[in-house]
Design an enzyme around this catalytic site. Structure first.
Site, PDB file in Angstrom:
ATOM      1  N   LYS A 137     -13.070  -1.395   5.022  1.00 45.85           N
ATOM      2  CA  LYS A 137     -12.359  -2.269   5.949  1.00 45.85           C
ATOM      3  C   LYS A 137     -13.008  -2.231   7.326  1.00 45.85           C
ATOM      4  O   LYS A 137     -13.288  -3.263   7.900  1.00 45.85           O
ATOM      5  CB  LYS A 137     -10.883  -1.882   6.060  1.00 45.85           C
ATOM      6  CG  LYS A 137     -10.143  -1.835   4.727  1.00 45.85           C
ATOM      7  CD  LYS A 137      -9.747  -3.201   4.218  1.00 45.85           C
ATOM      8  CE  LYS A 137      -9.332  -3.228   2.757  1.00 45.85           C
ATOM      9  NZ  LYS A 137      -8.327  -2.282   2.341  1.00 45.85           N
ATOM     10  N   TRP A 178       0.831  -1.218   0.000  1.00 44.00           N
ATOM     11  CA  TRP A 178       0.000   0.000   0.000  1.00 44.00           C
ATOM     12  C   TRP A 178       0.855   1.254   0.000  1.00 44.00           C
ATOM     13  O   TRP A 178       0.509   2.246  -0.651  1.00 44.00           O
ATOM     14  CB  TRP A 178      -0.987  -0.022   1.170  1.00 44.00           C
ATOM     15  CG  TRP A 178      -1.971  -1.129   1.049  1.00 44.00           C
ATOM     16  CD1 TRP A 178      -2.159  -2.149   1.933  1.00 44.00           C
ATOM     17  CD2 TRP A 178      -2.882  -1.385  -0.039  1.00 44.00           C
ATOM     18  NE1 TRP A 178      -3.131  -3.004   1.467  1.00 44.00           N
ATOM     19  CE2 TRP A 178      -3.587  -2.563   0.261  1.00 44.00           C
ATOM     20  CE3 TRP A 178      -3.159  -0.730  -1.247  1.00 44.00           C
ATOM     21  CZ2 TRP A 178      -4.557  -3.105  -0.588  1.00 44.00           C
ATOM     22  CZ3 TRP A 178      -4.120  -1.272  -2.100  1.00 44.00           C
ATOM     23  CH2 TRP A 178      -4.804  -2.434  -1.762  1.00 44.00           C
ATOM     24  N   ASP A 200      -2.574   6.952   5.631  1.00 42.35           N
ATOM     25  CA  ASP A 200      -3.584   6.031   5.091  1.00 42.35           C
ATOM     26  C   ASP A 200      -3.979   5.099   6.236  1.00 42.35           C
ATOM     27  O   ASP A 200      -3.203   4.240   6.634  1.00 42.35           O
ATOM     28  CB  ASP A 200      -2.972   5.251   3.918  1.00 42.35           C
ATOM     29  CG  ASP A 200      -3.863   4.116   3.424  1.00 42.35           C
ATOM     30  OD1 ASP A 200      -5.011   3.989   3.900  1.00 42.35           O
ATOM     31  OD2 ASP A 200      -3.389   3.352   2.552  1.00 42.35           O
TER      32      ASP A 200
HETATM   33  C1  LIG Z   1      -7.544  -1.822   1.133  1.00 41.32           C
HETATM   34  C2  LIG Z   1      -6.502  -0.800   1.314  1.00 41.32           C
HETATM   35  C3  LIG Z   1      -6.275   0.200   0.349  1.00 41.32           C
HETATM   36  C4  LIG Z   1      -7.022   0.258  -0.956  1.00 41.32           C
HETATM   37  O1  LIG Z   1      -8.275   0.728  -0.738  1.00 41.32           O
HETATM   38  P1  LIG Z   1      -9.305   1.004  -1.943  1.00 41.32           P
HETATM   39  O2  LIG Z   1     -10.396   1.676  -1.184  1.00 41.32           O
HETATM   40  O3  LIG Z   1      -9.672  -0.311  -2.516  1.00 41.32           O
HETATM   41  O4  LIG Z   1      -8.655   1.892  -2.919  1.00 41.32           O
HETATM   42  C5  LIG Z   1      -5.311   1.146   0.614  1.00 41.32           C
HETATM   43  N1  LIG Z   1      -4.594   1.126   1.745  1.00 41.32           N
HETATM   44  C6  LIG Z   1      -4.781   0.182   2.689  1.00 41.32           C
HETATM   45  C7  LIG Z   1      -3.952   0.208   3.924  1.00 41.32           C
HETATM   46  C8  LIG Z   1      -5.736  -0.804   2.497  1.00 41.32           C
HETATM   47  O5  LIG Z   1      -5.921  -1.745   3.436  1.00 41.32           O
END
Ligand SMILES: *Cc1c(COP(=O)(O)O)cnc(C)c1O
Length: 362
Positions: free
Chosen positions: A192, A100, A168
């Protein structure tokens, strides 16, 4: 079919009560379906206002911070955060903890920024969180991923920085208490730990809005969304509604402080079994282990098919590791009950009781 125990990494489990209430609104939300109401109707404006208020309440968001719901997932957040934080240096510091972070770095470069990877755990296959001193330097900002969903590593506390911080938090937001004032931008895809896919949450220090040093397309400019109260274009109404229901549920059940304790108990239970059970082994550095995504392998890989059959028989789904990491991954977001972890641990114990004698004979 009975409800399965969902250890999947995302889109994730939500509380049953939330699924039920959301499904009712699909059929009838004040006389229309939630799927057909106008996002400008007073009924939906009230939902948006409540969702934002509940984010602020559950994370103690201080004055001077805006909460917004956008689209594009965290994947667009990589680009949006970099573009909105670009300043005079046009240079940013990134901490690399795996897939990520690497994607975030790529988008910062796409935004025209120079990127310095100031710390990385690449050398050990992303099995750890790098040690980081106080961050300073000629950078517009520093970016990191609080929880690496794929490898199962997690920052146990916010980084210490003298420059603006972007994070993030897709896979651990609302799972534990944070100090929002430590950050300039927090972003997270909903799917998530918040709600159904579709909405992306941004928590943004208002003073950073409109300060970018690079050209900003309207949609990518956080100021656009701030000025339009997250209604610049049609928002993902159902995702925001269901996220709002989930936040109501979270607060009703004690809020982030209470769920943090439950999440710790779930993690302790599973990691204790992984460490005690001779047929299993954790993937990452003990001190950097994630409470959300627990990654582990079999010490005897030839038992993979048998173990897969055992957890499937226990009504568990989603335990397969990410394709780039292999092994197993138990994702234990807020809505996964402790009882599901107990089933997994019991399955591991029984599996070992059944297979250990054969192994020892070899
Ligand atoms: C799942 C995830 C993403 C990607 O998320 P999307 O909403 O599918 O773009 C980015 N960063 C982390 C840490 C994730 O777990």
């Amino acid at each position: 079919m009975s409800k399965q125990l969902n250890f999947g990494a995302g889109p994730c489990i939500l509380p049953q009560e939330v699924f039920e209430e959301a499904s009712k609104a699909v059929l009838n939300f004040n006389g229309l379906s939630i799927l057909e109401i106008s996002h400008r109707s007073p009924d939906f404006v009230a939902v948006m206002d409540e969702a934002i208020a509940l984010v602020k309440k559950s994370l103690n968001v201080p004055e001077g911070y805006a909460v917004m719901f956008l689209q594009g997932g965290a994947s667009l957040g990589f680009l949006i955060s970099a573009m909105n934080m670009a300043r005079k240096h046009k240079k940013a510091a990134y901490i690399d903890t795996g897939v990520w972070s690497a994607k975030a770095i790529k988008e910062a470069v796409n935004a025209g920024l120079e990127v310095d990877i100031i710390a990385s755990s690449k050398a050990d296959g992303y099995k750890s969180i790098p040690n980081i001193d106080t961050i300073d330097g000629d950078y517009d900002f520093v970016h990191y991923t609080s929880n690496n969903t794929i490898y199962g590593t997690q920052f146990k506390k916010a980084i210490d920085s003298k420059i603006p911080v972007v994070c993030d938090m897709s896979s651990d937001i609302f799972s534990k208490e944070i100090n929002v004032a430590d950050f300039d931008i927090i972003y997270a895809g909903a799917q998530k730990n918040l709600g159904p896919a579709g909405a992306t949450l941004y928590i943004v220090k208002e003073s950073i809005l409109g300060q970018s040093s690079i050209p900003m397309p309207s949609y990518l400019n956080l100021k656009t969304h701030f000025e339009k109260d997250s209604m610049f274009n049609t928002p993902p109404v159902f995702s925001i509604y269901t996220s709002m229901l989930n936040l109501r549920y979270l607060l009703k059940t004690g809020g982030v402080a209470a769920i943090e304790k439950v999440n710790q108990a779930k993690a302790d239970l599973l990691y204790t079994e992984i460490d005690a059970n001779p047929l299993f082994m954790g993937n990452v550095n003990i001190k950097d282990r994630s409470n959300m995504n627990v990654t582990f392998v079999l010490t005897h890989e030839e038992l993979t098919d048998e173990f897969n059959a055992a957890w499937k028989k226990a009504n568990i789904v989603g335990l397969k590791g990410h394709r780039s990491a292999g092994g197993f991954r138990a994702s234990m977001y807020n809505a996964l009950p402790l009882s599901s972890v107990e089933v997994l641990v019991q399955t591991m114990k029984e599996f070992t009781a059944e297979h250990i004698s054969k192994i020892n004979k070899k």
